[in-house]
Scaffold this active site. Structure first.
Site, PDB file in Angstrom:
ATOM      1  N   HIS A 219       1.020  -1.110  -0.122  1.00  0.00           N
ATOM      2  CA  HIS A 219       0.015   0.081  -0.123  1.00  0.00           C
ATOM      3  C   HIS A 219       0.768   1.203  -0.163  1.00  0.00           C
ATOM      4  O   HIS A 219       0.265   2.133  -0.575  1.00  0.00           O
ATOM      5  CB  HIS A 219      -0.797   0.155   1.113  1.00  0.00           C
TER       6      HIS A 219
ATOM      7  N   ARG B 192     -10.588   4.243  -1.899  1.00  0.00           N
ATOM      8  CA  ARG B 192     -10.105   3.321  -0.917  1.00  0.00           C
ATOM      9  C   ARG B 192     -10.585   4.264   0.641  1.00  0.00           C
ATOM     10  O   ARG B 192      -9.768   5.042   1.131  1.00  0.00           O
ATOM     11  CB  ARG B 192      -8.691   3.469  -0.870  1.00  0.00           C
TER      12      ARG B 192
ATOM     13  N   ARG C 100     -15.488   1.962  -1.460  1.00  0.00           N
ATOM     14  CA  ARG C 100     -15.071   0.618  -0.740  1.00  0.00           C
ATOM     15  C   ARG C 100     -15.218   0.914   0.693  1.00  0.00           C
ATOM     16  O   ARG C 100     -14.651   1.877   1.131  1.00  0.00           O
ATOM     17  CB  ARG C 100     -13.832   0.122  -1.178  1.00  0.00           C
TER      18      ARG C 100
ATOM     19  N   GLU D  84     -10.861 -10.891  -4.173  1.00  0.00           N
ATOM     20  CA  GLU D  84      -9.457 -10.882  -3.973  1.00  0.00           C
ATOM     21  C   GLU D  84      -8.854 -12.237  -2.901  1.00  0.00           C
ATOM     22  O   GLU D  84      -7.710 -12.025  -2.695  1.00  0.00           O
ATOM     23  CB  GLU D  84      -9.001  -9.467  -3.299  1.00  0.00           C
TER      24      GLU D  84
ATOM     25  N   ASN E 207      -4.092  -7.317  -6.515  1.00  0.00           N
ATOM     26  CA  ASN E 207      -3.022  -7.028  -5.468  1.00  0.00           C
ATOM     27  C   ASN E 207      -3.214  -7.897  -4.640  1.00  0.00           C
ATOM     28  O   ASN E 207      -2.422  -8.547  -4.067  1.00  0.00           O
ATOM     29  CB  ASN E 207      -2.970  -5.427  -4.806  1.00  0.00           C
ATOM     30  N   ASP E 208      -4.415  -8.331  -3.922  1.00  0.00           N
ATOM     31  CA  ASP E 208      -4.510  -9.186  -2.684  1.00  0.00           C
ATOM     32  C   ASP E 208      -4.686 -10.612  -3.399  1.00  0.00           C
ATOM     33  O   ASP E 208      -4.273 -11.565  -2.681  1.00  0.00           O
ATOM     34  CB  ASP E 208      -5.657  -8.874  -1.697  1.00  0.00           C
TER      35      ASP E 208
ATOM     36  N   ARG F 142       2.600  -8.985   0.138  1.00  0.00           N
ATOM     37  CA  ARG F 142       2.819  -7.896  -0.706  1.00  0.00           C
ATOM     38  C   ARG F 142       3.652  -6.888  -0.230  1.00  0.00           C
ATOM     39  O   ARG F 142       3.984  -5.965  -1.049  1.00  0.00           O
ATOM     40  CB  ARG F 142       1.235  -7.576  -1.362  1.00  0.00           C
TER      41      ARG F 142
ATOM     42  N   CYS G 131      -9.601  -3.665 -10.244  1.00  0.00           N
ATOM     43  CA  CYS G 131      -8.995  -2.280  -9.756  1.00  0.00           C
ATOM     44  C   CYS G 131      -7.699  -2.635  -9.154  1.00  0.00           C
ATOM     45  O   CYS G 131      -7.320  -1.591  -8.532  1.00  0.00           O
ATOM     46  CB  CYS G 131     -10.245  -1.754  -8.768  1.00  0.00           C
TER      47      CYS G 131
HETATM   48  C1  PEP Z   1      -6.227  -5.217  -4.575  1.00  0.00           C
HETATM   49  O1  PEP Z   1      -6.081  -5.956  -3.564  1.00  0.00           O
HETATM   50  O2  PEP Z   1      -6.169  -5.460  -5.715  1.00  0.00           O
HETATM   51  C2  PEP Z   1      -7.237  -4.000  -4.327  1.00  0.00           C
HETATM   52  C3  PEP Z   1      -7.554  -3.155  -5.209  1.00  0.00           C
HETATM   53  O3  PEP Z   1      -7.170  -3.394  -2.969  1.00  0.00           O
HETATM   54  P1  PEP Z   1      -6.019  -2.913  -1.934  1.00  0.00           P
HETATM   55  O4  PEP Z   1      -4.904  -2.813  -3.110  1.00  0.00           O
HETATM   56  O5  PEP Z   1      -6.455  -1.591  -1.442  1.00  0.00           O
HETATM   57  O6  PEP Z   1      -5.770  -3.838  -0.845  1.00  0.00           O
HETATM   58 MG    MG Z   2      -7.035  -5.693  -1.555  1.00  0.00          MG
END
Ligand code: PEP
Ligand code: MG
Length: 575
Positions: free
Chosen positions: A195, A302, A338, A436, A459-460, A470, A507
């Site tokens: 993040h 977010r 979200r 995710e 991402n997750d 991550r 996303c």
């Molecule tokens: C993701 O996990 O891809 C996502 C968009 O949420 P975040 O990066 O805020 O966990």
């Molecule tokens: Mg996420």
């Protein structure tokens, strides 16, 4: 001396400027002497840092623990307050400053060593382990002293060309830098989709993470070239290298300018398939950049960033104002809010990390359901904002159906309270879920029966599918969006959603990476949400893509599970 450091480029572009070092690694402090007439002031500085930390702990106790009896968490905070009040730490540090005229940080560190040595003597393993708590408390007090020039040179001599270098920063720390004028951003730790990196990317300046020792090797005011595309820094370059990079910088600027021409062009493939390109934001202030990018909606707000960098929780009215502002400014274009994804690396100020595996712990919807009062406040705020535009609710980190049912129930309850108070809202507000967690991707049918739309959080999804943290740069090389398992899962989600006619968006950071645009389009995706700075590059790729050519190649990619063959096909796809 000139030298080069390699890291992971997380935000593109070239910056040339001067190094500005942020706080050193957590528990590294300098030793210096204080003039005799400044000793009282130095002690007061220490006292004030203790006071600040105590306030942080108290605020946290009040905001999170009250009423929700999370005994374990409460015990943790009590322990930290106890350590904070332990005279071995504060009193002894005070007298050390008075007697030896050393700086407050140094005195505190010395006393911490004394305490740690005492803990070492304890036979009970549990109590011995509490050493980590002592260190965390001391780290907090040190951070509270950051304003002192001996510890953190807050203002750089070089205004306008400062490059921020930090050992590690939390996403909340990075948010604070949003207001400051840095031209590039570098950290020793971090990885592509931490993040911290995501927020750094939103600053829209070249950024590199995972540089390992940059913070130790680079000196304040060193001249630096930051190449965010290659992930390298050149420290104290010679004249020829500087000239070369100035030239490249000029070329990149020119390309950026050219891209602006397509800002108002509708995003559509060459065969006429319309593609929605939406933006990811963290705060209402980001809307200006969204407007500049030509995005046609907010695919991911977010909202947890409204909760960070403050001592209290945002109330219903404050949240409502933030959501309403975005809805109004987007003029009826979709705004996907979200619900807060707190926990893991995005924490409330003063939060103490208790979980051994925070990414697998109380995070996102799990936190919301554990704190129904806090969640209710947010749901009411979003619902109230829904009458000002096309607002949608997105639930993060769903792993099972019970979480959907409970959330829908809480939304219904929030609606009922508003109705009772005769407050208007969109009765038909759409509720979607983030896919995710692999479990969600693999039990999609029932998720789709209960939700109005899906948003793929790659991402997750990558983190949880590949078991790669991550935010851990030690395993960043294993974090692979193009792993066959990921490509298969993403393909499965998109195709299942398309078959069921459930709108699906993506996303995660993959959406803004132009090397994956054609892959995603070929898989049938028609909605992508990314940082505004990435949007025009992706749009350019969409405008040059012809689906009838792309789809057969993408099918070949899904059918092969050999990474090298897949890479060769991806290169062909992007030709
Ligand atoms: C993701 O996990 O891809 C996502 C968009 O949420 P975040 O990066 O805020 O966990
Ligand atoms: Mg996420």
């Amino acid at each position: 001396m000139s030298f080069i450091l390699q890291g992971i480029g997380v935000s593109e572009g070239i910056a040339i400027g001067h190094a500005h070092l942020a706080a050193p690694a957590a528990l590294e402090v300098m030793h210096y002497l204080i003039p005799k007439n400044q000793v009282d002031k130095e002690i007061a500085r220490l006292d004030s840092a203790f006071w600040v930390v105590r306030k942080e702990f108290e605020a946290l106790q009040k905001s999170v623990v009250d009423g929700h009896a999370r005994a374990e968490f409460s015990a943790f905070l009590d322990l930290h307050l106890m350590i904070l009040d332990d005279p071995t730490l504060s009193e002894a540090a005070r007298s050390m400053i008075a007697q030896t005229h050393c700086n407050a940080e140094w005195a505190l560190m010395q006393q911490m060593q004394v305490l740690l040595a005492q803990f070492e003597e304890i036979e009970d393993a549990y109590l011995r382990e509490r050493k980590a708590d002592v260190m965390q408390v001391v780290e907090r007090v040190l951070k509270a002293m950051l304003g002192h020039p001996g510890y953190l040179p807050i203002a750089s001599k070089h205004t306008g060309d400062s490059i921020l270098i930090a050992h590690d920063l939390s996403p909340a720390d990075v948010m604070q830098y949003k207001q400051r004028q840095f031209i590039a951003f570098l950290t020793d730790l971090g990885s592509q989709t931490s993040h911290t990196a995501i927020v750094a990317r939103s600053l829209n300046i070249p950024s590199i993470v995972a540089l390992h020792h940059a913070h130790q090797l680079i000196l304040e005011d060193d001249c630096l070239i930051v190449d965010g595309n290659q992930g390298i820094i050149i420290v104290n370059p010679d004249k020829y290298v500087l000239d070369e990079y100035r030239l490249r910088q000029g070329q990149l600027e020119l390309e950026k300018k050219k891209l602006k021409r397509i800002k108002s062009v509708a995003a559509m493939t060459l065969d006429g398939t319309p593609i929605d390109l939406h933006a990811n934001i963290e705060l209402p202030e980001d809307i200006e950049r969204v407007k500049e990018s030509g995005a046609t909606g907010i695919g991911l707000f977010r909202s947890e960033f409204l909760f960070m960098n403050r001592d209290d929780l945002p109330g219903e009215d404050e949240q409502f104002e933030a959501y309403r502002t975005v809805a109004v400014k987007m003029h009826k274009q979709p705004v996907t809010i979200r619900t807060f994804d707190l926990g893991a690396d995005k924490n409330l100020r003063g939060a103490v990390q208790v979980a051994a595996n925070p990414a697998l712990g109380l995070r996102a919807i799990r936190w919301s359901l554990a704190e129904p009062k806090m969640f209710h406040t947010q749901l009411r705020a979003i619902l109230r904002a829904s009458q000002y535009g096309d607002v949608r609710i997105l639930i993060p980190m769903l792993s099972n159906v019970a979480e959907i049912d409970q959330t829908l129930h809480l939304i219904d309850y929030a609606k009922k309270t508003l109705r009772d108070e005769k407050i208007h809202f969109d009765e038909h507000i759409k509720v979607g879920g983030m896919i995710e967690i692999p479990a969600a991707a693999l039990s999609l049918d029932i998720f789709m029966r209960k939700l109005d739309f899906l948003s793929i959080g790659t991402n997750d999804l990558i983190q949880y599918t590949l078991a790669v943290d991550r935010i851990d740069d030690a395993v960043a090389h294993l974090y692979d969006p193009f792993h066959p398992a990921i490509v298969w899962l993403v393909s499965h989600i998109i195709q299942s959603a398309n078959r069921a006619k459930v709108p699906v968006s993506l996303c995660g950071e993959m959406a803004g990476d132009k090397q994956f645009t054609r892959l995603l389009l070929g898989l049938g995706l028609q909605q992508l949400s990314m940082y505004p700075a990435q949007l025009l590059t992706v749009k350019n790729q969409v405008l040059k893509s012809y689906l009838p050519d792309i789809i057969p190649l993408v099918h070949k990619i899904i059918k092969t599970d050999h990474p090298e063959k897949m890479l060769a096909l991806l290169a062909k796809l992007n030709d």
